[in-house]
Structures are given as structure tokens and as C-alpha cells.
Design a protein around this motif. Sequence first.
Motif, PDB file in Angstrom:
ATOM      1  N   ILE A   1      -4.661   2.017  -9.739  1.00 40.36           N
ATOM      2  CA  ILE A   1      -5.206   0.850 -10.008  1.00 40.36           C
ATOM      3  C   ILE A   1      -6.760   0.762  -9.490  1.00 40.36           C
ATOM      4  O   ILE A   1      -7.469  -0.146  -9.583  1.00 40.36           O
ATOM      5  CB  ILE A   1      -4.428   0.038  -9.058  1.00 40.36           C
TER       6      ILE A   1
ATOM      7  N   TYR B   1      -9.756  -1.018  -4.603  1.00 35.02           N
ATOM      8  CA  TYR B   1      -8.720  -1.929  -4.346  1.00 35.02           C
ATOM      9  C   TYR B   1      -7.863  -1.384  -3.550  1.00 35.02           C
ATOM     10  O   TYR B   1      -7.171  -1.902  -2.668  1.00 35.02           O
ATOM     11  CB  TYR B   1      -8.241  -2.248  -5.955  1.00 35.02           C
TER      12      TYR B   1
ATOM     13  N   TRP C   1       0.862  -1.082   0.167  1.00 36.44           N
ATOM     14  CA  TRP C   1       0.058  -0.162  -0.086  1.00 36.44           C
ATOM     15  C   TRP C   1       0.788   1.170   0.225  1.00 36.44           C
ATOM     16  O   TRP C   1       0.667   2.283  -0.574  1.00 36.44           O
ATOM     17  CB  TRP C   1      -1.000   0.090   1.163  1.00 36.44           C
TER      18      TRP C   1
ATOM     19  N   LEU D   1      -9.320  -1.436   0.048  1.00 33.94           N
ATOM     20  CA  LEU D   1      -9.071  -2.893   0.586  1.00 33.94           C
ATOM     21  C   LEU D   1      -7.599  -3.116   0.987  1.00 33.94           C
ATOM     22  O   LEU D   1      -7.299  -3.944   1.895  1.00 33.94           O
ATOM     23  CB  LEU D   1      -9.567  -3.710  -0.519  1.00 33.94           C
ATOM     24  N   LEU D   2      -6.750  -2.935   0.189  1.00 34.86           N
ATOM     25  CA  LEU D   2      -5.337  -3.142   0.141  1.00 34.86           C
ATOM     26  C   LEU D   2      -4.673  -2.379   1.610  1.00 34.86           C
ATOM     27  O   LEU D   2      -3.957  -3.023   2.339  1.00 34.86           O
ATOM     28  CB  LEU D   2      -4.283  -2.756  -0.855  1.00 34.86           C
TER      29      LEU D   2
END
Length: 220
Positions: free
Chosen positions: A36, A40, A28, A43-44
Motif C-alpha cells: 500500500i 503510509y 501494522w 505512519l501506520l
Amino acid sequence: MARLPVSTRTLAHERPWLLVALTGAVAWYFLSDNEIGGLYLILLKGVGAAALGVYCWRRLSGTDGVLIGTVMALSALGDMAIELDFRAGGAAFFAAHVTAIALYLRHPRQALSNSQRMAGAALLLLTPAVSYFLMLDWAVTLYGLALGGMAAAAWWSAFPRYRVGLGAVLFVISDLLIFARMGPLGWEEIGDLLIWPVYFAGQFLIATGVVQTMRARGSA
């Protein structure tokens, strides 16, 4: 072939969760400005603390395991929520700090020197004061009181100061850097560089310090 002791085999089995946590945190940090996709990345961002929570839950049983695992789970929620709404993320971390205080108060240090008492008192009182100075916001000051209370409770607890206590202090520093970046000082470059690694180093020290201390006492 000689077999590893049960405790060693168990630790080796659980270490992948620490690797997942570190990998997620590093990923991250370097991908946070990547295109991206926002979801995403959100969540990362939660992977690091969430994996630490799983590690804690699997390594510790009973009330202590529930508490430290919940601290990390709420932190993961805060990591993700703050990307959408600053106050929602702050509420999750506020709950994490209150939970951590409950854990540390369960394990008070039997004897405190005057310098140790003063250090904890400084964390408790100066953290909300500096938070207000940096943001000029009473809600942030209330959060700073919970943050400082968490760090003071960790410093005064029976957990090792150079693991759990230091981790709590790093957490305080990372949040103060957030306030310095967002407030009138506008420390954007310094904040962007330091906030995440300082924060996650603190969380990693807290999680592993609590787990290893309690297991050494036979409390797993």
C-alpha cells in the motif's frame, strides 16, 4: 438514570485512545508486507505508541504525565524512523529509555528483596552484554545499556512489576530479537513473527500500568 462517577466517565472517554493504539498496532502487524506504500506503512507503524502517548498525556497531569507521554511519543518516532534508518530509530528509543529511567527513579520502591535486586542487576548488566554478543557492535551495546537500565529501573521502581516491570522486560526481549534477526544468528522468521507483538504488549503494559498506578495514588 443514575450517572456514572466522574472517574468512570473520564476513563470511558479516554478508552478510545487505547482502542486506536491497539487497532493501529494490529493493522501494522498484518499490513507490514502489503504494497500500500512505504510512507503510509511508516505512519501506520507510529499510530500505536503515539495513541498511547495521547492517552498518557490526557490521563495524567504534572511531571509524571509529561514523562510517560514523552516516552511513548519518542517511541512512536523511533517506530517510524527505524523504517528509514536503523541508527536514527535507535537514537529515538535511546532518548525514550533515558526519559523512562527518569520517571522510574522518581518513584523508587521503598524495600527491595535480594532476589529483586539481583533481577534488576541482571537486566542492567546482561542486556548490553547479550546485545553485543548478538550484533558485535559497540553502538548497539551502548543502546543495550540504556535499554537494560530502563528495565532495571522499572523493576526496582514502585510501579507494579507484573504490569510496568513485565512491560519493560518484554521491551528488552523484543529488541534482543531484533538484534538476533539482524546479527550473525539471522533469526529472521522468529523475529518477524514475534518482535512487534512482544514490543507493543510491553508498551501497552507500561503506559496503562503507569497511568493507573498514579491515578490510584491521586497523582492525576
